[in-house]
Design a protein around this motif. Structure first.
Motif, PDB file in Angstrom:
ATOM      1  N   PRO B  67     -74.719  52.091  43.578  1.00 12.13           N
ATOM      2  CA  PRO B  67     -75.128  53.492  43.256  1.00 12.13           C
ATOM      3  C   PRO B  67     -76.564  54.325  43.827  1.00 12.13           C
ATOM      4  CG  PRO B  67     -75.315  52.748  41.022  1.00 12.13           C
ATOM      5  CD  PRO B  67     -74.990  51.852  42.464  1.00 12.13           C
ATOM      6  N   CYS B  69     -78.436  55.520  42.500  1.00 14.58           N
ATOM      7  CA  CYS B  69     -79.356  55.080  41.343  1.00 14.58           C
ATOM      8  C   CYS B  69     -81.014  54.371  41.352  1.00 14.58           C
ATOM      9  CB  CYS B  69     -78.580  55.256  40.113  1.00 14.58           C
ATOM     10  SG  CYS B  69     -76.887  55.836  39.874  1.00 14.58           S
ATOM     11  N   CYS B  73     -81.818  60.062  41.362  1.00 16.30           N
ATOM     12  CA  CYS B  73     -81.885  60.581  40.801  1.00 16.30           C
ATOM     13  C   CYS B  73     -83.055  61.975  41.308  1.00 16.30           C
ATOM     14  CB  CYS B  73     -82.676  59.847  39.378  1.00 16.30           C
ATOM     15  SG  CYS B  73     -81.571  58.483  38.845  1.00 16.30           S
ATOM     16  N   GLU B  78     -73.776  62.502  43.601  1.00 15.02           N
ATOM     17  CA  GLU B  78     -72.463  60.276  42.908  1.00 15.02           C
ATOM     18  C   GLU B  78     -73.441  60.612  41.437  1.00 15.02           C
ATOM     19  OE1 GLU B  78     -72.112  57.424  44.963  1.00 15.02           O
ATOM     20  OE2 GLU B  78     -73.257  58.079  46.239  1.00 15.02           O
ATOM     21  N   HIS B  79     -73.443  61.607  41.088  1.00 21.25           N
ATOM     22  CA  HIS B  79     -73.402  61.560  39.249  1.00 21.25           C
ATOM     23  C   HIS B  79     -72.659  62.368  38.975  1.00 21.25           C
ATOM     24  CE1 HIS B  79     -76.509  61.047  35.713  1.00 21.25           C
ATOM     25  NE2 HIS B  79     -76.217  62.310  35.528  1.00 21.25           N
ATOM     26  N   GLU B 424     -73.917  52.438  35.576  1.00 15.02           N
ATOM     27  CA  GLU B 424     -73.397  52.801  35.585  1.00 15.02           C
ATOM     28  C   GLU B 424     -73.637  53.417  34.301  1.00 15.02           C
ATOM     29  OE1 GLU B 424     -69.623  49.535  34.411  1.00 15.02           O
ATOM     30  OE2 GLU B 424     -68.554  51.002  33.292  1.00 15.02           O
ATOM     31  N   GLN B 427     -75.249  57.140  35.816  1.00 15.39           N
ATOM     32  CA  GLN B 427     -74.706  57.875  36.641  1.00 15.39           C
ATOM     33  C   GLN B 427     -73.781  58.714  35.374  1.00 15.39           C
ATOM     34  OE1 GLN B 427     -71.335  55.529  38.834  1.00 15.39           O
ATOM     35  NE2 GLN B 427     -72.581  56.549  40.710  1.00 15.39           N
TER      36      GLN B 427
END
Lengths: 66, 451
Positions: B67, B69, B73, B78-79, B424, B427
């Motif tokens: 991801p 991240c 952020c 994709e959050h 994971e 997110q």
């Protein structure tokens, strides 16, 4: 004009007046009671709309969490 | 040799570069393991197998690719979660110098008032937002009431104050002013029932001040949630005592929000394995230290964030100050852990519990003497929290009234640090920090390397 719940309610089937009686409800593993009109002959209960949409709905929301 | 049970992504604790990571099942624990090409192998316990992690987490999909991240952020497309609560730092100043402080508080400065007004207007979703005024110690600001008014004027629905409680204890007038301004509730740092705990974690004895702060908030009808930072070797044995105190002081105290210590910001040193308090251990300690009054099955994994980020339990306090669990049967379904709730659902739920009802009559003090007192604690009763509730709680009208006035939450949030961070989880973070126009997931914002 009387509120619906304050009117004298007659059981359609038995033709006798409903009387307030302590009645239990079960919801999501919890059990609650309140007085609601009940036919003394056949046992059918009448749940007034204001109870269903009011206090009962309120308690359901509390138990449903999120 | 452990068995890999899940693949994910993490960060190197030294250089904070994104790297693949694995959850590895060992005999007695699950560890997050990762190797940085430059800085080597790192491993940290994340679960102690006191509960089944699969049942706890449900069927969340595994990350299929790296991801963005935390580089993106702020928050990116994709959050996976909306914003439940927004943290807004109002000052860098603090009147304590705690060995553990995620915000590295103290020594900073106040954020200019007009900058805060602008931030509040930008972050507010009128009628919805819950903002946490944080720091440093927000109560060091004399203009905090004006900041609260500005938040309300911006349309913010709930204004929460995160505080160590010192000024709340020392000045009734200040508490009155923030209540009048429209403060919704207080999150009060509250680490235990012994001054030795405060001396270790906060540098000075504070227990009496904490009690006074609760008393002053109660007098203004401001709900208080106790927030213990749990540190192995310092206060883990106080979990039951804290809950007991909180129960006895309902409804002034609305809940307890446990935070196992995380190693970011200012820390004494990076943790050893034995320093890690995992959520499953905390759940079982709550059950054990309350002698079953609070049961593990009534503490449910977070569905607003990632299940490994926290839990919540919803209760109503009876007239003997014993908690009766509300959320039980509905969550016994095995699929419940996987079902997420929206940030708005979660926000409305917690706020409903943390707020105190507006009194119809003059406010009753929480104890007969009008003082919050340790003497109000009682020994824990032997009965179980999910045993048949007292007859009065079965009365529909009484229950509806009681749950509004004496609802009580037991919640926890396990923040992530450079050792434990799992992208994971990141997110799915719904607690966001306002940072110059961006909303940044909490653990990404405060992340600091162990270098």
């Amino acid at each position: 004009m009387q509120e619906p719940s304050a009117k004298k309610m007659i059981c359609y089937r038995c033709k006798v007046p409903l009387v307030p009686e302590k009645t239990y409800f079960h919801y999501l593993g919890h059990s609650f009671f309140t007085d609601i009109p009940k036919c003394p002959v056949c046992g059918l209960v009448y749940i007034p709309e204001e109870l269903a949409r009011g206090r009962m709905a309120e308690v359901e929301q509390e138990l449903e969490d999120k | 040799m452990g068995r890999v049970i899940r693949n994910t992504y993490s960060l190197c604790p030294v250089c904070l570069q994104q790297i693949p990571a694995q959850q590895v099942q060992n005999e007695n624990e699950i560890r997050l393991e990762k190797t940085c090409p430059q800085h080597g192998f790192f491993s940290t316990p994340i679960w102690h197998n006191q509960l089944d992690i699969n049942s706890w987490c449900g069927s969340l999909p595994e990350l299929q690719q790296a991801p963005p991240c935390p580089a993106a952020c702020g928050i990116c497309a994709e959050h996976l979660r909306g914003t439940c609560c927004v943290v807004l730092e109002v000052t860098g100043r603090c009147n304590l110098r705690c060995p553990f402080c995620f915000a590295s508080g103290g020594g900073g400065m106040d954020v200019p008032f007009m900058e805060l007004v602008d931030a509040l207007q930008r972050l507010a979703v009128p009628g919805q937002t819950l903002v946490q005024l944080s720091g440093g110690e927000p109560t060091l600001r004399d203009d905090l009431p004006q900041i609260i008014v500005a938040a309300k004027n911006a349309g913010i629905r709930f204004v929460q104050l995160n505080s160590n409680g010192i000024r709340l204890a020392e000045s009734k007038a200040y508490v009155h002013a923030i209540a009048e301004a429209g403060l919704s509730f207080v999150f009060l740092q509250f680490d235990g029932l012994q001054d030795s705990i405060y001396e270790q974690l906060r540098g000075r004895p504070l227990l009496e001040l904490k009690q006074k702060a609760i008393e002053n908030c109660a007098a203004e009808n401001i709900g208080v949630t106790l927030v213990p930072t749990l540190v192995t070797g310092v206060n883990l044995d106080n979990i039951g005592s804290i809950l007991q105190f909180a129960f006895a002081n309902s409804p002034a105290v609305r809940g307890v929000h446990f935070q196992p210590v995380s190693y970011f910001g200012r820390i004494p040193q990076p943790p050893q394995d034995e320093d890690r308090l995992t959520l499953d251990t905390l759940v079982m300690e709550i059950e054990r230290q309350t002698a079953g009054l609070v049961q593990a099955k009534n503490l449910l994994p977070s569905r607003c964030d990632h299940p490994l980020c926290g839990f919540h339990g919803d209760f109503v306090m009876d007239e003997n100050y014993r908690p009766t669990a509300l959320s039980k049967a509905a969550k016994s379904c095995s699929c419940s852990a996987a079902k997420s709730v929206t940030a708005a659902q979660n926000r409305n739920f917690v706020a409903r519990r943390w707020l105190r009802e507006k009194p119809a009559l003059p406010i009753n003090e929480p104890s007969e003497s009008g003082k919050i007192s340790l003497s109000r604690q009682q020994s824990l009763p032997a009965s179980q929290s999910d045993s048949k509730p007292a007859a009065d709680l079965q009365n529909l009208n009484y229950f509806a009234k009681r749950v509004r006035s004496h609802g009580f939450t037991i919640t926890a949030m396990a923040f992530q640090d450079a050792g434990s961070i799992d992208l994971e989880r990141l997110q799915r973070c719904s607690l966001h920090v306002y940072d110059h126009g961006r909303l940044v997931p909490f653990c990404a914002h405060y992340l600091s390397s162990w270098n």
